[in-house]
Design a protein around this motif. Structure first.
Motif, short mmCIF file in Angstrom:
data_model
loop_
_atom_site.label_atom_id
_atom_site.label_comp_id
_atom_site.label_asym_id
_atom_site.label_seq_id
_atom_site.Cartn_x
_atom_site.Cartn_y
_atom_site.Cartn_z
N ALA A 1 0.83 -1.21 0.00
CA ALA A 1 0.00 0.00 0.00
C ALA A 1 0.87 1.26 0.00
CB ALA A 1 -0.93 -0.01 1.20
N ALA A 2 1.93 1.24 0.77
CA ALA A 2 2.84 2.39 0.81
C ALA A 2 3.49 2.62 -0.55
CB ALA A 2 3.91 2.17 1.88
N GLU A 3 3.86 1.55 -1.21
CA GLU A 3 4.46 1.68 -2.54
C GLU A 3 3.45 2.24 -3.53
OE1 GLU A 3 7.43 1.43 -5.56
OE2 GLU A 3 7.41 1.69 -3.40
N GLN A 4 2.21 1.81 -3.46
CA GLN A 4 1.18 2.35 -4.34
C GLN A 4 0.97 3.85 -4.10
OE1 GLN A 4 -0.36 1.10 -6.99
NE2 GLN A 4 0.94 -0.69 -6.73
N GLU A 5 1.01 4.26 -2.84
CA GLU A 5 0.89 5.68 -2.53
C GLU A 5 2.06 6.46 -3.10
OE1 GLU A 5 0.34 6.31 1.64
OE2 GLU A 5 -1.54 5.19 1.68
N ARG A 6 3.26 5.90 -2.98
CA ARG A 6 4.45 6.56 -3.51
C ARG A 6 4.35 6.72 -5.02
NH1 ARG A 6 8.92 5.71 -6.14
NH2 ARG A 6 8.56 3.51 -6.42
N ILE A 7 3.92 5.66 -5.69
CA ILE A 7 3.80 5.69 -7.15
C ILE A 7 2.76 6.71 -7.59
CG2 ILE A 7 3.03 4.31 -9.14
CD1 ILE A 7 4.37 1.88 -7.76
N SER A 8 1.68 6.84 -6.82
CA SER A 8 0.61 7.76 -7.20
C SER A 8 0.88 9.20 -6.77
CB SER A 8 -0.72 7.29 -6.61
OG SER A 8 -0.69 7.44 -5.20
N CYS A 9 2.08 9.45 -6.25
CA CYS A 9 2.50 10.79 -5.83
C CYS A 9 1.68 11.32 -4.66
CB CYS A 9 2.49 11.77 -6.99
SG CYS A 9 3.62 11.30 -8.32
N ALA A 10 1.23 10.44 -3.80
CA ALA A 10 0.52 10.87 -2.60
C ALA A 10 1.50 11.66 -1.73
CB ALA A 10 0.00 9.66 -1.83
N PRO A 11 1.00 12.61 -0.95
CA PRO A 11 1.92 13.39 -0.12
C PRO A 11 2.67 12.50 0.87
CG PRO A 11 -0.36 13.82 0.48
CD PRO A 11 -0.39 12.96 -0.73
N ALA A 12 3.94 12.80 1.05
CA ALA A 12 4.78 12.05 1.98
C ALA A 12 5.19 12.99 3.11
CB ALA A 12 6.01 11.52 1.26
N TYR A 13 5.37 12.42 4.30
CA TYR A 13 5.72 13.21 5.46
C TYR A 13 6.99 12.66 6.09
CZ TYR A 13 0.89 14.62 4.87
OH TYR A 13 -0.28 15.08 4.35
N SER A 14 7.85 13.55 6.53
CA SER A 14 9.05 13.13 7.24
C SER A 14 8.65 12.65 8.64
CB SER A 14 10.03 14.30 7.37
OG SER A 14 9.50 15.27 8.27
N ALA A 15 9.57 12.05 9.34
CA ALA A 15 9.30 11.58 10.70
C ALA A 15 8.93 12.77 11.59
CB ALA A 15 10.50 10.84 11.26
N GLU A 16 9.60 13.87 11.43
CA GLU A 16 9.32 15.06 12.23
C GLU A 16 7.93 15.62 11.91
OE1 GLU A 16 9.76 17.98 15.07
OE2 GLU A 16 10.91 16.15 14.75
N GLU A 17 7.58 15.68 10.63
CA GLU A 17 6.24 16.15 10.25
C GLU A 17 5.16 15.22 10.80
OE1 GLU A 17 7.03 18.28 5.95
OE2 GLU A 17 7.04 16.09 6.06
N SER A 18 5.39 13.93 10.73
CA SER A 18 4.44 12.96 11.26
C SER A 18 4.26 13.13 12.77
CB SER A 18 4.90 11.54 10.96
OG SER A 18 4.92 11.32 9.57
N ARG A 19 5.36 13.33 13.48
CA ARG A 19 5.30 13.53 14.93
C ARG A 19 4.47 14.76 15.26
NH1 ARG A 19 7.43 16.61 18.52
NH2 ARG A 19 8.91 17.57 17.12
#
Length: 49
Positions: free
Chosen positions: A21-39
């Motif tokens: 699922a994470a790979e599909q999100e990456r391929i579809s250009c879904a927004p990604a968050y750094s560890a700091e942003e996630s925290r």
């Protein structure tokens, strides 16, 4: 198949689905968050709740 074997199989399948699922999100250009942003996002959610 025993209930224990079935439950183990289901857990294994569930865990395997996460990276897929994470790979599909990456391929579809879904927004990604750094560890700091996630925290920071999680802290904001918990402060509201």
């Amino acid at each position: 198949m025993s209930i224990e074997a079935f439950e183990q199989r289901e857990e294994t399948l569930r865990l395997k689905a996460r990276p897929e699922a994470a790979e599909q999100e990456r391929i579809s250009c879904a927004p990604a968050y750094s560890a700091e942003e996630s925290r920071k996002r999680l802290e904001a959610i918990y402060q509201r709740g």
